[in-house]
Design an enzyme around this catalytic site. Structure first.
Site, mmCIF file in Angstrom:
data_model
loop_
_atom_site.group_PDB
_atom_site.id
_atom_site.type_symbol
_atom_site.label_atom_id
_atom_site.label_comp_id
_atom_site.label_asym_id
_atom_site.label_seq_id
_atom_site.Cartn_x
_atom_site.Cartn_y
_atom_site.Cartn_z
ATOM 1 N N ARG A 34 27.687 12.758 17.477
ATOM 2 C CA ARG A 34 26.888 13.605 16.585
ATOM 3 C C ARG A 34 27.648 14.860 16.161
ATOM 4 N NH1 ARG A 34 20.926 12.950 19.309
ATOM 5 N NH2 ARG A 34 20.085 11.502 17.762
ATOM 6 N N LYS A 199 12.612 6.701 25.661
ATOM 7 C CA LYS A 199 11.565 7.571 25.100
ATOM 8 C C LYS A 199 10.391 6.686 24.676
ATOM 9 C CE LYS A 199 14.605 11.237 23.220
ATOM 10 N NZ LYS A 199 15.173 11.798 21.972
ATOM 11 N N GLY A 352 20.879 8.253 18.897
ATOM 12 C CA GLY A 352 21.945 8.859 19.671
ATOM 13 C C GLY A 352 22.405 7.954 20.796
ATOM 14 N N GLY A 376 14.735 8.323 16.381
ATOM 15 C CA GLY A 376 13.359 8.542 15.942
ATOM 16 C C GLY A 376 13.308 8.758 14.435
HETATM 17 C C1 3PG Z 1 17.246 12.830 19.113
HETATM 18 O O1 3PG Z 1 18.033 12.878 20.056
HETATM 19 O O2 3PG Z 1 16.545 11.840 18.889
HETATM 20 C C2 3PG Z 1 17.177 13.987 18.155
HETATM 21 O O3 3PG Z 1 18.181 14.914 18.417
HETATM 22 C C3 3PG Z 1 15.807 14.615 18.228
HETATM 23 O O4 3PG Z 1 15.552 15.036 19.534
HETATM 24 P P1 3PG Z 1 14.058 14.990 20.111
HETATM 25 O O5 3PG Z 1 13.663 13.542 20.192
HETATM 26 O O6 3PG Z 1 14.107 15.653 21.463
HETATM 27 O O7 3PG Z 1 13.187 15.752 19.126
HETATM 28 MG MG MG Z 2 16.752 9.748 20.032
#
Ligand code: 3PG
Ligand code: MG
Length: 395
Positions: A34, A199, A352, A376
């Site tokens: 990134r 996540k 990422g 996301g």
């Molecule tokens: C990610 O890693 O998906 C982006 O940098 C956004 O981060 P976040 O999901 O913590 O908002």
């Molecule tokens: Mg992410």
């Protein structure tokens, strides 16, 4: 959306919102993808004589300073990649930031400390966010939105600041949107989406919408266990989103009703603990021992997933299939990545972690049609949602 070329930036202070949210091991950056992706815009601005003030987030420190999430190591790496020192401000909009910005010369680059150390950045309260946005905007004269990975967040630096300053989209944002557009226009079918990662609650939300668009949905990684549990199977100590079981049951019904093929792991590597050297055995996904946790999809699942990708016309992949950071549990992620490299489909890797996995496993980046810096963000784009960061840049 205006792009960079529309502004004369020489001698002006330009605030660049980048996504520098990289994986760290202590203060060592384990994948700088990134940061590298952010360099072209920053370099172009510096070359044009702008005073570049970069802002970004790292992790989820929840509105207060925490040295664990400092961007200091990122400033150092960014400087190495630019071939010029990046001055680091030890706060976001405080004394340090103001001094650093004031001292910037034409063509110099500074990085502010983690935006999420400030409660205003992520606040749901519009007034709180706006108050922080005012302070951030006061540091610059022009805003450039280039943090594609964060454009789905309605955060001060993403959404509110561009509304206060003349603004443009950075090179990365423009390039990402161009590719993802291809996945929303008329795409080649079958369209397969592979979801994984940790996540879970973030991503469960997108599934309902994806079911209206895809032909096949393959689910691995941490998310798979909630699906297995929703079907009534024991998942032991695997990652489980108990409060979302009903929602997931709804997805299973919806997929069946729409004729979407929903593919779940048929076997998993069930480990005794979450560790690099944990003992594990391959078990049926429907029979995970109560004292074990699934850390990767098993060999039969890898074959199954690869077969579902082999004849796809378009594939979007977000999220690793297992704990790929641990060698023993990286096989599932590798299998999916290899299936994408081998396929003739239009293949997009989003996120990422997935992008980091591709590089860590040593797969050729040019084996994919596109590797997105946003997980996301790219998912929400594909769902057809309006993304606050893009809305603000278009305004
Ligand atoms: C990610 O890693 O998906 C982006 O940098 C956004 O981060 P976040 O999901 O913590 O908002
Ligand atoms: Mg992410």
């Amino acid at each position: 959306m205006k792009d960079l070329s529309e502004f004369d930036v020489k001698g002006r202070r330009v605030l660049v919102r980048a996504d520098l949210n990289v994986p760290l091991d202590g203060d060592a950056i384990t994948d700088d993808g990134r940061i590298r992706a952010s360099v072209p815009t920053i370099r172009e601005l510096a070359d044009k004589g702008a005073r570049v003030v970069v802002c970004a987030h790292l992790g989820r420190p929840k509105g207060e300073p925490n040295p664990k999430y400092s961007l200091a190591p990122v400033a150092k790496r960014l400087g190495e990649l630019l071939g010029a020192e990046v001055v680091f401000a030890t706060d976001v909009v405080g004394e340090s930031a103001q001094d650093v910005v004031k001292a910037l010369q034409d063509g110099q680059v500074a990085l502010l400390e983690n935006l999420r150390f400030e409660p205003g950045e992520e606040s749901k309260d519009d007034a709180l966010r706006a108050a922080f946005a005012e302070k951030l905007a006061a540091l610059a004269e022009v805003y450039v939105g280039d943090g594609f990975g964060a454009v789905h967040r309605k955060h001060a630096s993403v959404y509110d600041v561009p509304l206060l300053l003349p603004h443009a989209a950075g090179r990365l944002v423009v390039a990402e949107v161009e590719v993802l557009k291809k996945l929303t226009d008329d795409l080649a079918r079958p369209y397969a989406v592979v979801l994984g990662g940790a996540k879970v609650s973030d991503k469960l939300g997108v599934i309902g919408n994806l079911l209206t668009k895809v032909d096949r949905l393959l689910i691995g990684g941490g998310m798979a266990y909630t699906f297995l549990a929703a079907q009534g199977y024991e998942v032991g100590r695997s990652l489980l989103q108990k409060d979302q079981l009903d929602q997931v049951r709804g997805f299973l019904n919806e997929a069946a009703k729409r004729g979407v093929e929903l593919v779940l792991p048929v076997d998993v590597l069930a480990a005794t603990e979450f560790a690099e050297d944990a003992e594990y055995e391959v078990v049926d996904a429907t029979a995970i021992p109560a004292d074990r946790q699934g850390l990767d999809i098993g060999p039969r699942s890898r074959e199954l997933f690869a077969s579902k990708l082999a004849d796809a016309g378009t594939v979007f992949w977000n999220g690793p299939m297992g704990v790929f950071e641990f060698e023993a549990f990286s096989g599932g992620t590798r299998a999916v990545a290899e299936a994408l490299v081998q396929s003739e489909a239009f293949t997009v890797v989003g996120g990422g972690d997935s992008a980091a996995a591709v590089r860590k496993l040593g797969l050729p980046e040019d084996g994919f049609s596109h590797i997105s810096t946003g997980g996301g963000a790219s998912l929400e784009y594909l769902e057809g949602k309006t993304l606050p960061g893009l809305v603000a840049l278009e305004a």
